[in-house]
Design a protein around this motif. Structure first.
Motif, PDB file in Angstrom:
ATOM      1  N   LYS A 252       1.706 -11.058   7.131  1.00 44.11           N
ATOM      2  CA  LYS A 252       3.148 -11.104   6.857  1.00 44.11           C
ATOM      3  C   LYS A 252       3.485 -10.867   5.380  1.00 44.11           C
ATOM      4  O   LYS A 252       4.661 -10.920   5.010  1.00 44.11           O
ATOM      5  CB  LYS A 252       3.764 -12.439   7.306  1.00 44.11           C
ATOM      6  CG  LYS A 252       3.483 -12.803   8.760  1.00 44.11           C
ATOM      7  CD  LYS A 252       4.044 -11.796   9.728  1.00 44.11           C
ATOM      8  CE  LYS A 252       3.820 -12.239  11.176  1.00 44.11           C
ATOM      9  NZ  LYS A 252       4.342 -11.231  12.139  1.00 44.11           N
ATOM     10  N   ARG A 253       2.493 -10.580   4.550  1.00 44.88           N
ATOM     11  CA  ARG A 253       2.760 -10.286   3.143  1.00 44.88           C
ATOM     12  C   ARG A 253       3.175  -8.827   2.999  1.00 44.88           C
ATOM     13  O   ARG A 253       2.431  -7.936   3.421  1.00 44.88           O
ATOM     14  CB  ARG A 253       1.525 -10.553   2.285  1.00 44.88           C
ATOM     15  CG  ARG A 253       1.158 -12.012   2.135  1.00 44.88           C
ATOM     16  CD  ARG A 253       0.065 -12.195   1.083  1.00 44.88           C
ATOM     17  NE  ARG A 253      -1.187 -11.579   1.464  1.00 44.88           N
ATOM     18  CZ  ARG A 253      -1.773 -10.592   0.796  1.00 44.88           C
ATOM     19  NH1 ARG A 253      -1.213 -10.081  -0.289  1.00 44.88           N
ATOM     20  NH2 ARG A 253      -2.931 -10.099   1.216  1.00 44.88           N
ATOM     21  N   PRO A 254       4.333  -8.533   2.442  1.00 45.99           N
ATOM     22  CA  PRO A 254       4.768  -7.130   2.318  1.00 45.99           C
ATOM     23  C   PRO A 254       3.775  -6.313   1.493  1.00 45.99           C
ATOM     24  O   PRO A 254       3.220  -6.798   0.497  1.00 45.99           O
ATOM     25  CB  PRO A 254       6.111  -7.249   1.604  1.00 45.99           C
ATOM     26  CG  PRO A 254       6.579  -8.640   1.886  1.00 45.99           C
ATOM     27  CD  PRO A 254       5.346  -9.486   1.940  1.00 45.99           C
ATOM     28  N   ALA A 255       3.545  -5.082   1.923  1.00 46.83           N
ATOM     29  CA  ALA A 255       2.617  -4.188   1.243  1.00 46.83           C
ATOM     30  C   ALA A 255       3.362  -2.936   0.793  1.00 46.83           C
ATOM     31  O   ALA A 255       4.223  -2.421   1.520  1.00 46.83           O
ATOM     32  CB  ALA A 255       1.473  -3.809   2.172  1.00 46.83           C
ATOM     33  N   VAL A 256       3.013  -2.464  -0.382  1.00 41.91           N
ATOM     34  CA  VAL A 256       3.585  -1.220  -0.910  1.00 41.91           C
ATOM     35  C   VAL A 256       2.424  -0.273  -1.202  1.00 41.91           C
ATOM     36  O   VAL A 256       1.770  -0.395  -2.243  1.00 41.91           O
ATOM     37  CB  VAL A 256       4.429  -1.462  -2.171  1.00 41.91           C
ATOM     38  CG1 VAL A 256       5.022  -0.135  -2.667  1.00 41.91           C
ATOM     39  CG2 VAL A 256       5.527  -2.470  -1.902  1.00 41.91           C
ATOM     40  N   PRO A 257       2.114   0.650  -0.303  1.00 45.57           N
ATOM     41  CA  PRO A 257       0.987   1.560  -0.536  1.00 45.57           C
ATOM     42  C   PRO A 257       1.233   2.471  -1.738  1.00 45.57           C
ATOM     43  O   PRO A 257       2.343   2.966  -1.941  1.00 45.57           O
ATOM     44  CB  PRO A 257       0.930   2.377   0.755  1.00 45.57           C
ATOM     45  CG  PRO A 257       1.696   1.595   1.762  1.00 45.57           C
ATOM     46  CD  PRO A 257       2.757   0.878   0.996  1.00 45.57           C
ATOM     47  N   LYS A 258       0.167   2.686  -2.508  1.00 45.36           N
ATOM     48  CA  LYS A 258       0.218   3.717  -3.538  1.00 45.36           C
ATOM     49  C   LYS A 258      -0.288   5.036  -2.987  1.00 45.36           C
ATOM     50  O   LYS A 258       0.266   6.093  -3.265  1.00 45.36           O
ATOM     51  CB  LYS A 258      -0.614   3.295  -4.749  1.00 45.36           C
ATOM     52  CG  LYS A 258      -0.508   4.279  -5.911  1.00 45.36           C
ATOM     53  CD  LYS A 258      -1.259   3.780  -7.136  1.00 45.36           C
ATOM     54  CE  LYS A 258      -1.110   4.782  -8.284  1.00 45.36           C
ATOM     55  NZ  LYS A 258      -1.855   4.318  -9.486  1.00 45.36           N
ATOM     56  N   HIS A 259      -1.352   4.954  -2.183  1.00 48.35           N
ATOM     57  CA  HIS A 259      -1.897   6.142  -1.518  1.00 48.35           C
ATOM     58  C   HIS A 259      -2.251   5.772  -0.086  1.00 48.35           C
ATOM     59  O   HIS A 259      -2.926   4.764   0.143  1.00 48.35           O
ATOM     60  CB  HIS A 259      -3.160   6.651  -2.220  1.00 48.35           C
ATOM     61  CG  HIS A 259      -2.960   7.057  -3.639  1.00 48.35           C
ATOM     62  ND1 HIS A 259      -2.186   8.139  -4.008  1.00 48.35           N
ATOM     63  CD2 HIS A 259      -3.431   6.524  -4.792  1.00 48.35           C
ATOM     64  CE1 HIS A 259      -2.191   8.252  -5.320  1.00 48.35           C
ATOM     65  NE2 HIS A 259      -2.928   7.289  -5.820  1.00 48.35           N
ATOM     66  N   PHE A 260      -1.792   6.586   0.865  1.00 45.29           N
ATOM     67  CA  PHE A 260      -2.216   6.408   2.251  1.00 45.29           C
ATOM     68  C   PHE A 260      -3.592   7.030   2.456  1.00 45.29           C
ATOM     69  O   PHE A 260      -3.885   8.118   1.944  1.00 45.29           O
ATOM     70  CB  PHE A 260      -1.218   7.049   3.214  1.00 45.29           C
ATOM     71  CG  PHE A 260       0.054   6.291   3.370  1.00 45.29           C
ATOM     72  CD1 PHE A 260       0.102   5.152   4.156  1.00 45.29           C
ATOM     73  CD2 PHE A 260       1.206   6.699   2.714  1.00 45.29           C
ATOM     74  CE1 PHE A 260       1.275   4.435   4.300  1.00 45.29           C
ATOM     75  CE2 PHE A 260       2.392   5.991   2.850  1.00 45.29           C
ATOM     76  CZ  PHE A 260       2.430   4.860   3.645  1.00 45.29           C
ATOM     77  N   LEU A 261      -4.423   6.352   3.228  1.00 43.96           N
ATOM     78  CA  LEU A 261      -5.749   6.830   3.611  1.00 43.96           C
ATOM     79  C   LEU A 261      -5.743   7.085   5.114  1.00 43.96           C
ATOM     80  O   LEU A 261      -4.827   6.650   5.824  1.00 43.96           O
ATOM     81  CB  LEU A 261      -6.796   5.775   3.269  1.00 43.96           C
ATOM     82  CG  LEU A 261      -6.835   5.320   1.805  1.00 43.96           C
ATOM     83  CD1 LEU A 261      -7.791   4.138   1.653  1.00 43.96           C
ATOM     84  CD2 LEU A 261      -7.244   6.464   0.892  1.00 43.96           C
TER      85      LEU A 261
END
Length: 301
Positions: A58-67
């Motif tokens: 439930k911790r929001p995530a902000v991707p820098k790069h998608f894999l």
């Protein structure tokens, strides 16, 4: 800026809330799985999808790069597996699946830049349904095959038709034409097998600079997913994380090449997108090859 994904509504299967997940690198450089939320955002996940322990923190995530949504152990590919695609190229339908492989250096993620190799003029797109193997298998029957599927994701089987079709370049095989870096973008999400009621009734499309070029359905597959897995498993171990690209439908650039018509192939600066109903949309941009190295290559006979 916050990077979001196509809307991915969790489904309730057998009393459990099923999720789609991505894999990404964050600003700190950490690689994590992320659970797709209904608003298109991601939250950090813990655990492993292959061990059925993936859990939403439930911790929001902000991707820098998608894999790619999983780290592939192999990339196996099936060619000429849609009836209308074989027909557009005026080729007979195969009796057995046509198999080739891509190296792991082909795998890249959503929104990544892909280099157009400097020694091709015929770079082509191919939207494909990718199947991910979840458990090790070998010598499985068609009836058993689907038990080993983890889920499905979007793929673009990028190809170079001049390297593929000219015998003195191709060497009578397809691998070199399809093995350039970044030539197997995957993702951004993996949909668990239980979420997709019928993987043989999915619409799939590809776009170049927003223009629709492929618009097909997995109902046109010559060999279905279970048949492909069974065929590939003959005396061969398929490990967890094996990614299987299942073929592309009608509408590739090669099929539109004709005298007097606009050049249909991909060029630097193009924006590519492939999408599959119920799974998601994968986008990438094409850039020029920065290298001018004089590698061994004989273009003419």
């Amino acid at each position: 800026a916050k990077r979001t994904l196509a809307t991915c509504r969790p489904l309730d299967i057998r009393g459990q809330a099923m999720v789609r997940f991505a894999r990404f690198k964050d600003a700190a450089g950490a690689i994590s799985y992320g659970i797709a939320q209904a608003d298109g955002s991601l939250s950090y996940a813990e655990g492993c999808p292959f061990a059925a322990t993936l859990r939403d923190t439930k911790r929001p995530a902000v991707p820098k790069h998608f894999l790619p949504p999983v780290e592939p152990s192999e990339i196996l590919c099936i060619g000429l597996n849609y009836r209308k695609h074989a027909d557009e190229l005026k080729l007979p339908h195969p009796v057995n699946p046509v198999v080739f492989m891509k190296p792991l250096t082909c795998a890249t993620g959503h929104l990544s830049e892909i280099v157009k190799p400097r020694l091709t003029e015929k770079m082509d797109y191919e939207v494909e349904l990718a199947v991910v193997i979840g458990r090790e298998c070998r010598d499985v029957t068609k009836d058993e095959a689907m038990d080993y599927v983890l889920g499905y994701t979007c793929a673009n089987d990028l190809s170079t038709r001049d390297w593929q079709k000219l015998p003195h370049i191709a060497g009578s095989q397809w691998v070199r034409s399809k093995m350039f870096d970044g030539f197997a973008p995957l993702g951004p999400l993996l949909a668990m097998k239980e979420e997709i009621r019928d993987p043989h009734a999915l619409g799939l499309r590809s776009y170049v600079n927003g223009q629709l070029f492929q618009d097909g359905s997995t109902s046109d597959l010559i060999f279905n997913i279970a048949e492909i897995i069974s065929f590939l498993s003959i005396s061969t171990t398929l490990r967890p994380g094996t990614v299987i690209l299942t073929g592309t439908p009608f509408g590739v650039a090669e099929g539109r090449e004709a005298p007097g018509k606009p050049w249909p192939y991909i060029k630097a600066g193009d924006r590519l997108a492939v999408e599959i109903d119920g799974i998601g949309r994968l986008e990438n941009s094409i850039v020029a090859d920065p290298s001018s190295a004089k590698c061994v290559f004989n273009a003419a006979l």
